[in-house]
Design a protein around this motif. Structure first.
Motif, PDB file in Angstrom:
ATOM      1  N   GLY A 436       0.822  -1.199   0.000  1.00  0.00           N
ATOM      2  CA  GLY A 436       0.000   0.000   0.000  1.00  0.00           C
ATOM      3  C   GLY A 436       0.859   1.254   0.000  1.00  0.00           C
ATOM      4  N   SER A 437       0.441   2.243   0.776  1.00  0.00           N
ATOM      5  CA  SER A 437       1.147   3.529   0.797  1.00  0.00           C
ATOM      6  C   SER A 437       2.545   3.437   1.385  1.00  0.00           C
ATOM      7  N   TYR A 473      -7.908   8.197   0.710  1.00  0.00           N
ATOM      8  CA  TYR A 473      -8.587   7.404   1.732  1.00  0.00           C
ATOM      9  C   TYR A 473      -9.825   8.124   2.258  1.00  0.00           C
ATOM     10  N   SER A 490      -0.328  10.955   3.168  1.00  0.00           N
ATOM     11  CA  SER A 490      -0.520   9.799   2.295  1.00  0.00           C
ATOM     12  C   SER A 490      -1.605  10.043   1.249  1.00  0.00           C
ATOM     13  N   THR A 600      -0.198  10.665   9.088  1.00  0.00           N
ATOM     14  CA  THR A 600      -1.000   9.466   9.407  1.00  0.00           C
ATOM     15  C   THR A 600      -0.357   8.573  10.457  1.00  0.00           C
ATOM     16  N   THR A 615       3.084   4.957   6.896  1.00  0.00           N
ATOM     17  CA  THR A 615       1.973   4.021   7.041  1.00  0.00           C
ATOM     18  C   THR A 615       1.653   3.397   5.695  1.00  0.00           C
ATOM     19  N   THR A 617      -1.708   1.008   3.837  1.00  0.00           N
ATOM     20  CA  THR A 617      -2.961   0.251   3.893  1.00  0.00           C
ATOM     21  C   THR A 617      -3.292  -0.186   2.481  1.00  0.00           C
ATOM     22  N   PHE A 621      -8.517  -2.728   2.764  1.00  0.00           N
ATOM     23  CA  PHE A 621      -7.998  -2.888   4.129  1.00  0.00           C
ATOM     24  C   PHE A 621      -7.509  -4.326   4.397  1.00  0.00           C
ATOM     25  N   GLY A 624      -2.312  -3.954   6.760  1.00  0.00           N
ATOM     26  CA  GLY A 624      -1.938  -2.741   7.478  1.00  0.00           C
ATOM     27  C   GLY A 624      -0.453  -2.753   7.785  1.00  0.00           C
ATOM     28  N   ARG A 649     -11.419  -2.288   8.476  1.00  0.00           N
ATOM     29  CA  ARG A 649     -10.841  -0.944   8.368  1.00  0.00           C
ATOM     30  C   ARG A 649      -9.621  -0.774   9.276  1.00  0.00           C
ATOM     31  N   THR A 651      -6.090   0.173   9.541  1.00  0.00           N
ATOM     32  CA  THR A 651      -5.147   0.953   8.757  1.00  0.00           C
ATOM     33  C   THR A 651      -3.753   0.870   9.356  1.00  0.00           C
ATOM     34  N   SER A 654      -3.124   2.718  12.693  1.00  0.00           N
ATOM     35  CA  SER A 654      -3.788   2.303  13.928  1.00  0.00           C
ATOM     36  C   SER A 654      -2.961   1.241  14.650  1.00  0.00           C
TER      37      SER A 654
END
Length: 728
Positions: A436-437, A473, A490, A600, A615, A617, A621, A624, A649, A651, A654
């Motif tokens: 992901g990011s 997001y 992000s 984030t 981060t 995601t 989702f 993570g 959800r 991420t 979190s």
């Protein structure tokens, strides 16, 4: 007239003919030696004339009758009974000897027959004990033993004397005196088993048990038993008693995958067999009868009762006295938790995968010295397990992985899953997941190397690249933002624009230069981390941001030695050298530090210690991530599900960010505060290649200094650049 004596009639002696006055030549009782009298002792004088000896003279038959009566009623019978008993004993001894000789001949023949079915004695050799691989941490503490045995080979003199004594007392009390076969023990076992009508005792000696373990299959046949006897006799002839006992103690199975007393001591008590107490030695010896049944991990009460039996057997054999028995009975053995559930086993499994590539095949016990910090390993394991236990259900997350490396690429902690006992799959090493990011720093680095700066403005707005229209997001757009803001928050649209500007191929080259080795798809969506990577490789690819721009090769093995100290392998050399130039490094660290300050990753911010990270995601989702670093350590955290199902959800900012913070706080305990490299350095002007306005990628590895990389279409002077970097 003088008188002359009257002339007497001469009586001639003659044999008894029934008339009186005849001479009886047969012996009477008086003619025989009395009991205890020598045969040549003088006999008592007899009357000259038996007829006149007494008024009650007896005839021959009467005297014979009297002699018989004087001999006593049982005299002849007693003598005859003793004679018959003596003849019986002699005959019994004779036939016993005959039968014994024939028995020896028969047994020798039977043994010879079955020995003939074995290979020639010239080919007999004790097979080598399977090698043990002792894997230790950076501080020398045991991580795990690997191999078929699960423990080290120990010398007999290294063990406390009561450990082999406990084994002999309960298994083979006459071990020191028999010749490999114990006839007394065998006879006793036959009698007990025949009396009970079932198999109660075994007659095998320790030598026979060793022969069976070394050479034979476990089947119970007469043929195998005879071969066992032959091999036992050979072992006794070939080796000393101490050598046989040492081989036995290092190879016998003691349950829970442990072969040998050292493996069992580590498995049940968490210590070497060299350090066991008398009570613990009795527990180990008690396992020989039935390892699973008497294992203290399975049935502590039964194990304790069996140990008491062993202690009493040791007392009966004279190995220990009353006081030692009382002390041992009062002692309570501490059974360790199953080490097979701990996260160190992920490390041990990885080491075993790597080992053949370093030293090839191994035929002796070795010690593998690793880079693992056990304190950090345990802290990371606790953090991951606690987080998943408290929030995993709510977020529909069942798995996770953690990897921590230092600036050289040495792996300091590696957690391959939530629980090793439930799943041995090492997600930190083998699981390829979409980052992901968390992949965006490679996109931004490629852009910075092409001349952009942290203060370069890009517009956060809907964008379409072919048929692809990435969204943020939050589904909201901020308009014009700096690259620092775009990375820290992000923003997907800006990352997609940057990837399109520099080209997916340049992004891939940048990621691979820093350490990504998984295949990467050359498409626009690569900006959002749609190509899969492993936690280990992406953590290694972030290390250059923390160590001054130098690429690393992630590694866990420092050296490999034999138990005798011979060096088989020692790590030398570094990674691929510089992979990020100092200016680009400073720019990236400034941007990624904002992720923890205002972006984030605020949940991962370390109080009083500079840190940076990103981060991540993935789509729907499913994954993570949080990957971050300080000037000393880099850690990657992943959470998700093995079946790739979506979470609720979850991420990267979190649960992963909180796990990362816990791990890094523990990892920096006692370490000095260190600034992120390059973040406070001012750029130095160097000449640009004519006509391009950009620094060629080849200049990166040569480290020509801190190049000025102007934003296309903007001023290129040092003052303008300083204003853009530091504001104003």
């Amino acid at each position: 007239m003088t008188g002359r004596p009257p002339k007497r009639q001469r009586i001639e002696p003659r044999f008894h003919d029934g008339e009186s006055g005849s001479l009886d030549m047969r012996l009477t009782a008086e003619d025989r030696p009395a009991a205890g009298q020598r045969p040549n002792a003088p006999r008592k004088a007899k009357p000259a004339n038996r007829q006149n000896a007494s008024s009650g003279s007896r005839s021959g038959p009467a005297r014979r009758k009297s002699a018989k009566s004087r001999r006593g009623k049982g005299g002849r019978k007693r003598r005859g009974g003793n004679s018959r008993l003596l003849r019986f004993v002699k005959r019994g001894a004779y036939w016993s000897a005959v039968l014994g000789i024939w028995g020896i001949v028969v047994v020798a023949g039977v043994l010879g027959y079955y020995a003939a079915h074995l290979p020639p004695t010239s080919e007999w050799a004790v097979p080598k004990r399977p090698p043990n691989i002792r894997i230790v941490s950076a501080s020398g503490h045991l991580i795990a033993n690997r191999g078929d045995t699960g423990g080290e080979a120990v010398r007999l003199e290294q063990l406390p004397h009561y450990l082999p004594e406990a084994v002999m007392a309960i298994e083979d009390r006459r071990f020191r005196s028999h010749f490999g076969i114990d006839p007394i023990g065998l006879a006793r076992a036959v009698f007990v088993n025949a009396s009970s009508g079932r198999l109660v005792q075994g007659g095998s000696t320790l030598t026979q048990q060793l022969a069976k373990n070394l050479f034979l299959e476990p089947d119970r046949t007469f043929s195998r038993k005879m071969q066992e006897v032959v091999l036992s006799l050979w072992l006794e002839q070939k080796f000393s008693k101490d050598e046989i006992l040492e081989m036995y103690l290092n190879r016998v199975y003691l349950g829970a995958g442990a072969y040998g007393v050292d493996a069992a001591a580590r498995r049940y008590f968490g210590k070497s067999a060299r350090l066991v107490t008398l009570n613990e030695a009795a527990i180990l010896a008690g396992l020989l009868k039935a390892p699973s049944r008497y294992a203290p991990t399975n049935n502590p009460k039964l194990s304790e009762e069996r140990a008491q039996t062993v202690l009493l057997a040791m007392h009966d054999a004279g190995y220990i006295d009353d006081d030692q028995v009382k002390v041992a009975l009062a002692e309570t053995a501490t059974i360790v938790a199953n080490r097979q559930t701990s996260s160190e086993n992920y490390v041990a499994d990885w080491v075993m995968e790597l080992l053949p590539g370093y030293v090839g095949s191994i035929d002796t016990d070795v010690i593998v010295d690793t880079t693992i910090d056990l304190d950090l390993q345990h802290a990371a394991e606790r953090s991951l397990r606690t987080a998943l236990a408290s929030e995993g259900g709510k977020l529909a997350v069942s798995q996770g992985a953690v990897v921590t490396l230092d600036g050289s690429g040495a792996v300091k902690a590696l957690i391959g899953g939530a629980n090793y006992a439930r799943s041995q799959y090492n997600r930190a090493i083998h699981a390829r997941r979409q980052p992901g990011s968390a992949f965006k720093p490679f996109v931004y680095l490629a852009a910075v190397e092409q001349g952009l700066t942290p203060e370069t403005i890009r517009v956060d707005e809907p964008v379409r690249i072919g048929n692809w229209a990435p969204q943020n997001y939050t589904r909201k757009y901020r308009g014009p933002v700096t690259l620092t803001e775009a990375l820290s928050l992000s923003l997907n649209t800006v990352a997609a624009r940057l990837a399109q500007e520099v080209g997916p191929a340049r992004v891939i080259d940048t990621a691979q230069r820093l350490g990504i080795s998984s295949p990467l798809q050359k498409n626009a969506s690569i900006a959002l981390g749609t190509s899969e990577v492993t936690p280990l490789e992406i953590a290694a690819a972030f290390v250059p941001f923390s160590n001054g721009g130098y690429g690393v090769v992630p590694h866990v093995i420092r050296s490999i030695r034999t138990m005798k100290g011979k060096l088989l392998y020692s790590r030398k050399g570094d990674g691929p050298g510089r992979v990020i130039d100092p200016y680009s490094l400073g720019a990236m660290n400034r941007m990624m530090a904002e992720t923890l300050s205002t972006g984030t990753g605020r949940a991962a911010e370390l109080e009083g210690r500079p840190a940076a990270g990103k981060t991540g995601t993935s789509q729907d989702f499913r994954d993570g991530w949080f990957i971050g670093y300080t000037g000393q350590l880099t850690t990657a955290v992943w959470i998700g599900n093995d079946d790739n199902s979506p979470t609720k959800r979850a991420t990267g900012g979190s649960l992963p960010a909180r796990i990362w913070k816990d791990v890094m706080v523990a990892g920096h305990d006692g370490l000095p505060v260190s600034a992120l490299p390059g973040i406070y350095e001012a750029p130095v002007q160097v000449a640009e290649p004519a006509g391009s306005g950009l620094v060629p990628p080849g200049r990166i590895g040569d480290d020509p200094g801190r190049p000025i990389l102007p934003e296309p279409g903007k001023g290129r002077g040092p003052l303008n650049l300083l204003q853009r970097i530091f504001g104003g």
